[in-house]
Design an enzyme around this catalytic site. Sequence first.
Site, PDB file in Angstrom:
ATOM      1  N   LEU A  45       0.812  -1.222   0.000  1.00  0.00           N
ATOM      2  CA  LEU A  45       0.000   0.000   0.000  1.00  0.00           C
ATOM      3  C   LEU A  45       0.844   1.271   0.000  1.00  0.00           C
ATOM      4  O   LEU A  45       1.826   1.371   0.728  1.00  0.00           O
ATOM      5  CB  LEU A  45      -0.917   0.007   1.234  1.00  0.00           C
ATOM      6  CG  LEU A  45      -1.857   1.191   1.370  1.00  0.00           C
ATOM      7  CD1 LEU A  45      -3.231   0.748   1.850  1.00  0.00           C
ATOM      8  CD2 LEU A  45      -1.303   2.249   2.326  1.00  0.00           C
ATOM      9  N   ASN A  47       0.384   5.479   0.447  1.00  0.00           N
ATOM     10  CA  ASN A  47      -0.528   6.608   0.660  1.00  0.00           C
ATOM     11  C   ASN A  47       0.205   7.924   0.442  1.00  0.00           C
ATOM     12  O   ASN A  47       0.641   8.152  -0.699  1.00  0.00           O
ATOM     13  CB  ASN A  47      -1.366   6.492   1.938  1.00  0.00           C
ATOM     14  CG  ASN A  47      -0.634   6.287   3.238  1.00  0.00           C
ATOM     15  OD1 ASN A  47       0.106   5.338   3.409  1.00  0.00           O
ATOM     16  ND2 ASN A  47      -0.858   7.168   4.182  1.00  0.00           N
ATOM     17  N   ASP A  48       0.340   8.771   1.430  1.00  0.00           N
ATOM     18  CA  ASP A  48       0.761  10.164   1.196  1.00  0.00           C
ATOM     19  C   ASP A  48       2.101  10.328   0.467  1.00  0.00           C
ATOM     20  O   ASP A  48       3.050   9.596   0.739  1.00  0.00           O
ATOM     21  CB  ASP A  48       0.951  10.893   2.532  1.00  0.00           C
ATOM     22  CG  ASP A  48      -0.180  10.705   3.498  1.00  0.00           C
ATOM     23  OD1 ASP A  48      -1.178  10.088   3.134  1.00  0.00           O
ATOM     24  OD2 ASP A  48      -0.034  11.167   4.638  1.00  0.00           O
ATOM     25  N   GLN A  64       4.493   7.118   1.565  1.00  0.00           N
ATOM     26  CA  GLN A  64       4.127   6.244   2.667  1.00  0.00           C
ATOM     27  C   GLN A  64       3.908   4.850   2.109  1.00  0.00           C
ATOM     28  O   GLN A  64       3.120   4.675   1.159  1.00  0.00           O
ATOM     29  CB  GLN A  64       2.825   6.749   3.310  1.00  0.00           C
ATOM     30  CG  GLN A  64       2.999   7.986   4.151  1.00  0.00           C
ATOM     31  CD  GLN A  64       3.604   7.653   5.488  1.00  0.00           C
ATOM     32  OE1 GLN A  64       2.935   7.130   6.357  1.00  0.00           O
ATOM     33  NE2 GLN A  64       4.883   7.960   5.674  1.00  0.00           N
ATOM     34  N   TYR A 107       5.766   8.098   9.752  1.00  0.00           N
ATOM     35  CA  TYR A 107       4.632   8.776   9.127  1.00  0.00           C
ATOM     36  C   TYR A 107       5.108   9.922   8.227  1.00  0.00           C
ATOM     37  O   TYR A 107       6.312  10.127   8.038  1.00  0.00           O
ATOM     38  CB  TYR A 107       3.666   9.251  10.210  1.00  0.00           C
ATOM     39  CG  TYR A 107       2.673   8.183  10.641  1.00  0.00           C
ATOM     40  CD1 TYR A 107       2.838   6.845  10.293  1.00  0.00           C
ATOM     41  CD2 TYR A 107       1.542   8.523  11.390  1.00  0.00           C
ATOM     42  CE1 TYR A 107       1.910   5.883  10.686  1.00  0.00           C
ATOM     43  CE2 TYR A 107       0.605   7.564  11.778  1.00  0.00           C
ATOM     44  CZ  TYR A 107       0.799   6.245  11.429  1.00  0.00           C
ATOM     45  OH  TYR A 107      -0.125   5.314  11.820  1.00  0.00           O
ATOM     46  N   SER A 108       4.144  10.697   7.756  1.00  0.00           N
ATOM     47  CA  SER A 108       4.424  11.669   6.696  1.00  0.00           C
ATOM     48  C   SER A 108       5.320  12.828   7.123  1.00  0.00           C
ATOM     49  O   SER A 108       5.381  13.171   8.300  1.00  0.00           O
ATOM     50  CB  SER A 108       3.109  12.234   6.168  1.00  0.00           C
ATOM     51  OG  SER A 108       2.504  11.237   5.398  1.00  0.00           O
ATOM     52  N   ARG A 167       1.060  15.421  14.080  1.00  0.00           N
ATOM     53  CA  ARG A 167       1.889  14.816  13.019  1.00  0.00           C
ATOM     54  C   ARG A 167       1.959  15.642  11.744  1.00  0.00           C
ATOM     55  O   ARG A 167       1.253  16.596  11.558  1.00  0.00           O
ATOM     56  CB  ARG A 167       1.367  13.419  12.699  1.00  0.00           C
ATOM     57  CG  ARG A 167      -0.077  13.360  12.246  1.00  0.00           C
ATOM     58  CD  ARG A 167      -0.477  11.926  11.873  1.00  0.00           C
ATOM     59  NE  ARG A 167      -1.893  11.839  11.602  1.00  0.00           N
ATOM     60  CZ  ARG A 167      -2.819  11.538  12.505  1.00  0.00           C
ATOM     61  NH1 ARG A 167      -2.498  11.291  13.749  1.00  0.00           N
ATOM     62  NH2 ARG A 167      -4.096  11.491  12.152  1.00  0.00           N
ATOM     63  N   ASP A 168       2.834  15.162  10.854  1.00  0.00           N
ATOM     64  CA  ASP A 168       3.008  15.632   9.476  1.00  0.00           C
ATOM     65  C   ASP A 168       3.699  17.002   9.400  1.00  0.00           C
ATOM     66  O   ASP A 168       3.104  17.996   8.964  1.00  0.00           O
ATOM     67  CB  ASP A 168       1.654  15.663   8.717  1.00  0.00           C
ATOM     68  CG  ASP A 168       0.891  14.350   8.837  1.00  0.00           C
ATOM     69  OD1 ASP A 168       1.546  13.311   9.043  1.00  0.00           O
ATOM     70  OD2 ASP A 168      -0.350  14.368   8.742  1.00  0.00           O
ATOM     71  N   GLU A 226      -4.600  17.123   8.986  1.00  0.00           N
ATOM     72  CA  GLU A 226      -3.426  16.348   8.574  1.00  0.00           C
ATOM     73  C   GLU A 226      -2.682  17.065   7.443  1.00  0.00           C
ATOM     74  O   GLU A 226      -3.264  17.830   6.680  1.00  0.00           O
ATOM     75  CB  GLU A 226      -3.851  14.949   8.111  1.00  0.00           C
ATOM     76  CG  GLU A 226      -4.546  14.162   9.217  1.00  0.00           C
ATOM     77  CD  GLU A 226      -4.806  12.706   8.843  1.00  0.00           C
ATOM     78  OE1 GLU A 226      -4.320  11.817   9.551  1.00  0.00           O
ATOM     79  OE2 GLU A 226      -5.499  12.456   7.848  1.00  0.00           O
TER      80      GLU A 226
END
Length: 506
Positions: A45, A47-48, A64, A107-108, A167-168, A226
């Site tokens: 998978l 994602n971002d 991600q 994470y991002s 986050r991010d 986010e």
Amino acid sequence: MKEWTKEEKKRILDEEDLPELEKLHEQILKSRWRCDYHVQTVTGLMNDPNGFCWYNGKWHLFYQWFPFGAVHGMKHWYHVTSEDLVHWKNMGIAVMPDTWCENNGCYSGSAFIEDNILYYAYTGNSRDAQNQRSQYQLLGKMDERGFHSKYPEPVIFPSKDYTEHQRDPKLFRREEDGKYYILHGAQNKELQGVLLLYSSDTISEGWILCGELKVRGYDHFGSMAECPDLEKIGDKWLLLFSPQGLETDREGFENRCHNIYFIGDMDFENLEFIPDGQYEELDRGFDFYAAQCAFQKQYENTAVLEAWVGGVEYTYPPTDEEGWAGLQTLPRELTIEDGKLMQRPARNVDALKGELLFEAKNGEILQNKTIGTTPDACVISVQNPDLESFTLNLFAEMNHKGFEISYSKMTGQFTIDRSDMTNQINTEYGTKRTISLPQGMKSLLVFADHSIVEIFVNDGEYVLTARIFPTEQERQLRMNGKNVDMSIWQANKTVDDDFVITEAEE
Ligand code: FRU
């Protein structure tokens, strides 16, 4: 569909897993929905977009990544590069969740370049023995040879005044005061989405919380904000982020979560963004989230944007079952013209165009090599300053509309409709998207690539992104419209789909 256990979702990539991943990749290559010119997950998978930047003569993009299947498991960062934002190469794994403060995923985050070093600020998602979550802002770097190293300690520890959702980080430097800033998303104790701004005199330490960055006229945004980004375009600022749980009655805003932007001015002294108008959605289609702009000085007065073609808690069963999920959008150039955000495909996009398959001028067909079939990968352009009505059916079938794009001058509405396709996805959020175009439809640029359609309306006034999963039977191409000028090109294959996992130093 496969049920993933906690242990399976927590797997971290290891040398020993390579044969398993290679097998998964071989299986995925057989998919009819793999793309020719969109960055797509190597396995598992995606994602971002993360750490997007121009560095050392190339565009670098990370994403991600959960390697083992189409589920939001332990997140790693995967790395791809491009010289022109059209041709992309797989580079391999870049950031591994291998320290205590990221034991539940990297994470991002964003990229920042100084002294010819690519820094990346990102979130370490960590859980303790009681499964209590803490999110730390971390710093890593990559040098010109492609060698990665991490700073051992978080640069920002979670603030006690907010919940576990912090986050991010977007890392940037302000010329005016020479300070470094980190803007990240957070949830306050009332469970509302806010943005936090930190500053420091150096990148690697001394970060202090300045406070919440308020948008004038708003207290908060939904339940969590986010992936924030703040870009200067000309003399205006663009603030974008992806709030969860935002409720808006205006046209659009039909997706489960939204990716919004404001245009305005930044007041760093008072920690305030002063918007010129209301927030808008970056994309008016179905599948678009967590967009970020590149750190770059290549294109003046322009931001370069990438986004995840997906959404929070959306599933994509056709490819989930094949062991992969997720694409990145085509890179977009963002400008602000007459106070309006314009989004166009990145400037080298014509390199995608292969053979001209179809051409009509003023409604008269000059050539047609499509034999009524939608090419799996194609670029379609419609140029009509005063179009009356228009319908384009991609991947249609006898008595089925396929993916329908339509416009009527009478109603002033432009619509995309995926309701009549065999494979239906995330239908609880509707199967059509409509935009009112009071000034009419003047031009359309459509990018279709196996399992995605991206549509740029009126030279970048609106963009709509949709995942679709046409079956073998869904192949027809139909069109209808008065006096239409339209061209269709076969699209070139510009994105590698090779199995590269171990990142090679250059
Ligand atoms: C957005 C997001 C980010 C987070 C990442 C985890 O899609 O939830 O907030 O950093 O994905 O994969």
